[in-house]
Scaffold this active site. Sequence first.
Site, PDB file in Angstrom:
ATOM      1  N   ASN A 173      34.676  32.362  46.353  1.00  0.00           N
ATOM      2  CA  ASN A 173      34.436  33.698  45.820  1.00  0.00           C
ATOM      3  C   ASN A 173      34.763  33.692  44.322  1.00  0.00           C
ATOM      4  OD1 ASN A 173      34.917  36.467  45.000  1.00  0.00           O
ATOM      5  ND2 ASN A 173      34.862  37.014  47.158  1.00  0.00           N
ATOM      6  N   ASP A 191      34.533  36.372  42.247  1.00  0.00           N
ATOM      7  CA  ASP A 191      34.735  37.737  41.738  1.00  0.00           C
ATOM      8  C   ASP A 191      35.714  37.800  40.579  1.00  0.00           C
ATOM      9  OD1 ASP A 191      33.044  38.642  43.723  1.00  0.00           O
ATOM     10  OD2 ASP A 191      34.631  39.506  44.966  1.00  0.00           O
ATOM     11  N   HIS A 192      36.835  37.070  40.702  1.00  0.00           N
ATOM     12  CA  HIS A 192      37.913  37.281  39.731  1.00  0.00           C
ATOM     13  C   HIS A 192      37.685  36.546  38.419  1.00  0.00           C
ATOM     14  CE1 HIS A 192      40.059  39.962  42.251  1.00  0.00           C
ATOM     15  NE2 HIS A 192      40.057  39.098  43.243  1.00  0.00           N
ATOM     16  N   HIS A 195      31.195  39.766  45.611  1.00  0.00           N
ATOM     17  CA  HIS A 195      31.289  41.126  46.138  1.00  0.00           C
ATOM     18  C   HIS A 195      30.822  42.104  45.073  1.00  0.00           C
ATOM     19  CE1 HIS A 195      34.069  44.348  48.209  1.00  0.00           C
ATOM     20  NE2 HIS A 195      32.822  44.784  48.014  1.00  0.00           N
ATOM     21  N   ARG A 242      30.760  45.577  44.142  1.00  0.00           N
ATOM     22  CA  ARG A 242      31.398  46.839  44.500  1.00  0.00           C
ATOM     23  C   ARG A 242      30.654  48.023  43.886  1.00  0.00           C
ATOM     24  NH1 ARG A 242      36.560  47.666  46.407  1.00  0.00           N
ATOM     25  NH2 ARG A 242      37.676  45.792  47.119  1.00  0.00           N
ATOM     26  N   ARG A 298      33.531  46.736  39.416  1.00  0.00           N
ATOM     27  CA  ARG A 298      34.769  46.363  38.720  1.00  0.00           C
ATOM     28  C   ARG A 298      34.805  44.889  38.338  1.00  0.00           C
ATOM     29  NH1 ARG A 298      39.346  47.284  43.259  1.00  0.00           N
ATOM     30  NH2 ARG A 298      38.303  49.322  43.277  1.00  0.00           N
ATOM     31  N   HIS A 299      34.037  44.058  39.041  1.00  0.00           N
ATOM     32  CA  HIS A 299      33.983  42.641  38.647  1.00  0.00           C
ATOM     33  C   HIS A 299      32.530  42.167  38.613  1.00  0.00           C
ATOM     34  CE1 HIS A 299      34.385  42.494  43.021  1.00  0.00           C
ATOM     35  NE2 HIS A 299      35.693  42.633  42.990  1.00  0.00           N
ATOM     36  N   GLU A 310      28.902  39.997  49.547  1.00  0.00           N
ATOM     37  CA  GLU A 310      29.770  40.979  50.186  1.00  0.00           C
ATOM     38  C   GLU A 310      29.439  42.352  49.626  1.00  0.00           C
ATOM     39  OE1 GLU A 310      33.770  38.303  51.069  1.00  0.00           O
ATOM     40  OE2 GLU A 310      33.771  39.739  49.401  1.00  0.00           O
ATOM     41  N   THR A 345      42.091  45.356  46.403  1.00  0.00           N
ATOM     42  CA  THR A 345      41.237  44.386  47.074  1.00  0.00           C
ATOM     43  C   THR A 345      40.952  44.926  48.468  1.00  0.00           C
ATOM     44  OG1 THR A 345      41.010  42.063  47.719  1.00  0.00           O
ATOM     45  CG2 THR A 345      43.193  43.058  47.984  1.00  0.00           C
ATOM     46  N   THR A 346      40.061  44.305  49.194  1.00  0.00           N
ATOM     47  CA  THR A 346      39.732  44.773  50.534  1.00  0.00           C
ATOM     48  C   THR A 346      40.980  44.729  51.403  1.00  0.00           C
ATOM     49  OG1 THR A 346      37.511  43.871  50.268  1.00  0.00           O
ATOM     50  CG2 THR A 346      38.194  44.466  52.492  1.00  0.00           C
ATOM     51  N   GLU A 375      33.325  37.729  60.195  1.00  0.00           N
ATOM     52  CA  GLU A 375      34.337  37.080  59.358  1.00  0.00           C
ATOM     53  C   GLU A 375      35.672  37.702  59.714  1.00  0.00           C
ATOM     54  OE1 GLU A 375      35.694  36.406  54.712  1.00  0.00           O
ATOM     55  OE2 GLU A 375      33.558  36.614  55.183  1.00  0.00           O
ATOM     56  N   HIS A 433      40.477  35.865  53.462  1.00  0.00           N
ATOM     57  CA  HIS A 433      41.301  36.876  52.797  1.00  0.00           C
ATOM     58  C   HIS A 433      42.743  36.401  52.711  1.00  0.00           C
ATOM     59  CE1 HIS A 433      41.743  40.816  50.911  1.00  0.00           C
ATOM     60  NE2 HIS A 433      42.949  40.819  51.431  1.00  0.00           N
ATOM     61  N   GLY A 434      43.197  36.197  51.477  1.00  0.00           N
ATOM     62  CA  GLY A 434      44.592  35.874  51.207  1.00  0.00           C
ATOM     63  C   GLY A 434      44.973  34.421  51.416  1.00  0.00           C
ATOM     64  N   GLY A 482      38.814  32.989  47.387  1.00  0.00           N
ATOM     65  CA  GLY A 482      38.531  33.246  45.986  1.00  0.00           C
ATOM     66  C   GLY A 482      39.752  33.347  45.104  1.00  0.00           C
ATOM     67  N   HIS A 483      40.588  34.363  45.339  1.00  0.00           N
ATOM     68  CA  HIS A 483      41.664  34.676  44.412  1.00  0.00           C
ATOM     69  C   HIS A 483      42.567  33.476  44.160  1.00  0.00           C
ATOM     70  CE1 HIS A 483      45.608  36.361  43.171  1.00  0.00           C
ATOM     71  NE2 HIS A 483      44.860  37.188  42.470  1.00  0.00           N
TER      72      HIS A 483
END
Length: 278
Positions: A27, A29-30, A63, A65, A69-70, A90, A120-121, A171, A222-223, A244-245
């Site tokens: 991901n 996004d960031h 993603h 949004r 935002r990104h 996403e 975040t989600t 997912e 996620h995470g 991603g993050h």
Amino acid sequence: MSTASSKTSTLQSNEASAPSTILLGVNIDHVATLRNARGVHYPDPVQAALLAEAAGADGITAHLREDRRHIRDEDLLVLRQSIGTRLNLEMANTEEMVAIALDIRPDMVTLVPERREELTTEGGLDVVRLAAGLTRTVERLQAKGIPVSLFIDAEPEQILASQQTGAQWIELHTGRYCEAWETEGLQEDGGPLGPETQQALDALFAAAELGHQNGLKINGGHGLHLANVEPICHLPHLVELNIGHSIIADAIFLGLPEAVARMKSILQQKTPWTNQVG
């Protein structure tokens, strides 16, 4: 075979061989978050996607949004034209986003919950409550050859409701497991999991098995980071992890290719995990 069909077949063939190999969706996004923080044109999320692919990523996740935002609309257009693996979009289940997906034609759409105030989600879709609208969107997208995945918590009722929508994929939201891992202070020491972490992992194992039994293909995310991802690699029938993050964070110190390569290496090695269920 078309490019989209070829990319989808990669997922299908991996699902058939799971859990021997796990695909990595990166991901980006960031990277866009950092760019947008200064209102400049760099760093470029498309360049990040290409670097991630070169380092072994099996797909790129972005993603879009509602508040942009990104990732922005123009990022999606260039990603669709530039990457050589697969594009997983996403998005929230809104008419605007469905129209964009039908225009861009990603290789997969993952429907996620979205609230403007969240960083975040924060959880999975409530498929039980939103079944009618999700079913309509799944039908529209899959009628155009776009596979749909639903991002859900590891709860039996959500899995069964997901199957009823006609979605081909789910997912599993790994956030509860990751939060418990951090709360209980676990490190890369190979020791036993704490009780909350083990409980969350057990729920994910059961959810993956139930999803498979109901004809769903299993992704997760996620995470996740280098220290906590290995137990998740042993989920039954797991096809792909979207991360991603932590990869972008590690890239600050390691460089993006090395950050991707280290995560990919764990997914490939998948050494035996003594806490796995069943």
